[in-house]
Design an enzyme around this catalytic site. Structure first.
Site, PDB file in Angstrom:
ATOM      1  N   LYS A 298      17.848  -2.857   1.853  1.00  0.00           N
ATOM      2  CA  LYS A 298      17.183  -3.689   0.848  1.00  0.00           C
ATOM      3  C   LYS A 298      18.086  -3.876  -0.369  1.00  0.00           C
ATOM      4  O   LYS A 298      18.138  -4.959  -0.961  1.00  0.00           O
ATOM      5  CB  LYS A 298      15.861  -3.041   0.430  1.00  0.00           C
ATOM      6  CG  LYS A 298      15.128  -3.809  -0.659  1.00  0.00           C
ATOM      7  CD  LYS A 298      13.754  -3.239  -0.933  1.00  0.00           C
ATOM      8  CE  LYS A 298      13.057  -4.053  -2.026  1.00  0.00           C
ATOM      9  NZ  LYS A 298      11.655  -3.624  -2.233  1.00  0.00           N
TER      10      LYS A 298
ATOM     11  N   HIS B 118      21.150 -26.542  41.007  1.00  0.00           N
ATOM     12  CA  HIS B 118      19.799 -26.648  40.466  1.00  0.00           C
ATOM     13  C   HIS B 118      18.928 -25.454  40.866  1.00  0.00           C
ATOM     14  O   HIS B 118      17.817 -25.609  41.375  1.00  0.00           O
ATOM     15  CB  HIS B 118      19.147 -27.964  40.885  1.00  0.00           C
ATOM     16  CG  HIS B 118      19.837 -29.167  40.326  1.00  0.00           C
ATOM     17  ND1 HIS B 118      20.075 -29.339  38.983  1.00  0.00           N
ATOM     18  CD2 HIS B 118      20.349 -30.264  40.941  1.00  0.00           C
ATOM     19  CE1 HIS B 118      20.705 -30.494  38.789  1.00  0.00           C
ATOM     20  NE2 HIS B 118      20.892 -31.064  39.956  1.00  0.00           N
TER      21      HIS B 118
END
Length: 527
Positions: free
Chosen positions: A138, A287
């Site tokens: 922080k 595919h």
């Protein structure tokens, strides 16, 4: 450095910590530490101050309380640019802490043991470590916080210069919040998987559900992409924080353009399929479906056989090998004038790389080979996620011959080969095989009958004879019509799960047509 800095070091993973502390000391950094880390540094002759000397309190409650004190958290959280913060520190005799090196109790390692009790799991939940980490992160503009030994080198390099940059400190802080989130996620996954009443038997090994009530998964971004499945879709690729070794995400790209969304999806299908074979194998995917699979004495032979299945569909496909490839494979691909998007192998020799050097758009990937696969499969749905165990078994129990005609040794071998391929073909799947290669693949149809017809048609287009072939169906034949189609095409043996209400009818058809039929009693749907 123009000022004396203070570093607090408290690690469970001691990798490189002594050398890092020695380098900090050499630069005049004051060292604070706790418990085992302090003892180790002192044994190495480093001047280290125990945190208990700073707080005025000894480590308490079997080590549960060591750093939870204003003299620690005030030193981490005070903003150096706010006079009132610095005045408060001075008033209470608190010194700043400028570097924090912490890694957490090994909760994942402890709970990975099947005999881990709830009590042992709870004691491996770190409290002080995450609290310090979050405090330092922080206040990242003033405190460099390090959780990963990998970052020691960069931190030391910058400290020797003009000091740590804002960019580096912010990078370190972001790693901390990701790390503590993953740590809390692991704890949640473990605790919410325990059976009701586990809290009453802390010394017993708890029963764990296969799926927790709350499931956390952390993914790290590897790369952005030009687009997704289609150009109007954006996309990115993320890797699991604890990725399984040998899975596609472990790739090293040797050459070629950036991988696309579809490249990665198809490459995964090819890689998982080729890993399923013990023999030298080649898999070509288009595919998401294998359009050619074969085994051979060499990668070259396997490739040549795989290509014969469907050379039309193989154009622009993804090619995977489970053995290192040499220049002879590349020369054969080039001689066939075959356009390939991606080539994957456990190793690509220097000669193979040189042979592909003129085709810089072709993506060459090396992936460490391993039979391991992901333990869980995920499927995203609107507002939720489906989780399931991976379909990573070939057969459950022994196969059962249900026909009057018994398969020969070669037929059984061909059927098992076909069955392995069928696991990686989109359902409904019908796969013709013979002599270690696919002959025709029918994939992704709404009707199993249509898949059977398409597989035989594609074999015909490739000029392959299906006489004497083996057929695998990923699920049972609901009627005899599908069986009749594959037998009419030339199949002499069929492998499928069985389990239909009309099994007797289908078995009778097999006996009528004089073919061998085997039940696997396990299904391989792939959606």
């Amino acid at each position: 450095m123009s000022q004396t800095l203070t570093a607090l070091l408290s690690v469970s993973d001691k990798t490189g910590i002594v050398e890092f502390a020695q380098a900090l000391h050499a630069q005049g950094v004051k060292l604070l530490s706790t418990g085992g880390t302090a003892k180790l540094l002192a044994e190495k002759g480093l001047p280290v101050t125990e945190v208990s000397e700073v707080t005025g309190f000894p480590e308490m409650l079997d080590g549960r309380v060591k750093t939870l004190h204003p003299r620690v958290h005030g030193g981490l959280l005070a903003r150096r640019d706010l006079p009132e913060h610095m005045a408060a520190l001075k008033e209470h005799g608190i010194n700043t802490i400028d570097i924090l090196v912490v890694n957490l109790y090994p909760f994942a390692q402890a709970t990975a043991k099947l005999d881990c009790t709830l009590e042992n799991a709870i004691e491996n939940i770190d409290i002080g470590g995450p609290t310090m980490l979050r405090a330092a992160a922080k206040n990242w503009q003033d405190v460099a916080v390090i959780i990963d030994p990998v970052d020691y080198t960069q931190v030391l390099s910058e400290l020797k210069g003009e000091g740590l940059t804002r960019a580096t400190k912010f990078m370190l802080a972001k790693k901390v919040f990701a790390h503590t989130a993953a740590y809390d996620g692991m704890i949640t996954n473990f605790l919410t998987a325990l059976e009701a009443g586990s809290e009453l038997k802390t010394e017993a090994v708890p029963v764990r559900a296969e799926y927790p009530e709350v499931f956390n998964l952390q993914l790290n971004k590897v790369q952005g992409m030009r687009y997704g499945e289609n150009p109007h879709q954006s996309a990115a690729f993320y890797k699991e924080a604890q990725a399984v070794q040998g899975t596609l995400s472990q790739w090293t790209q040797i050459q070629g353009k950036e991988l696309s969304f579809n490249n990665i999806a198809d490459a995964d299908a090819a890689w998982e399929c080729v890993k399923a074979f013990e023999e030298c194998a080649c898999v070509i995917v288009k595919h998401a479906n294998p359009c050619g699979v074969a085994v051979g004495a060499t990668p070259l032979e396997a490739y040549q056989k795989a290509l014969k299945t469907d050379p039309t569909s193989a154009f622009g496909g993804i090619m995977a090998f489970n053995r290192p490839i040499d220049a002879d494979v590349v020369e054969a691909i080039n001689a066939n004038k075959q356009f390939v998007e991606v080539v994957i192998a456990p190793a690509i020799t220097p000669a193979a790389r040189a042979a592909y050097a003129s085709k810089q758009n072709v993506r060459l990937l090396e992936v460490p080979i391993s039979k391991l696969s992901n333990a869980l499969d995920f499927k995203r749905v609107g507002g939720g996620m489906l989780l399931q165990s991976a379909d990573n078994i070939d057969l459950v129990g022994d196969v059962k011959v249900v026909s009057q005609v018994k398969p020969t040794e070669q037929q059984m071998k061909d059927m098992l080969f076909a069955w392995t391929v069928a696991r990686f073909v989109k359902s409904n799947a019908i796969v013709f095989c013979k002599d270690g290669m696919t002959m025709g693949v029918g994939a992704g149809q709404m009707s199993r009958l249509d898949s059977a017809r398409i597989a035989s048609i594609k074999a015909g287009h490739a000029g392959l004879s299906l006489q004497g072939s083996a057929v695998a169906s990923d699920a049972f034949f609901p009627f005899r019509d599908g069986l009749d189609v594959v037998v009419d095409a030339g199949a002499t043996c069929v492998i499928h799960p069985g389990g239909s209400m009309r099994d007797d009818e289908v078995i009778a058809a097999a006996n009528e047509r004089g073919i061998a039929m085997v039940f696997t009693r396990t299904r391989h749907f792939r959606h």
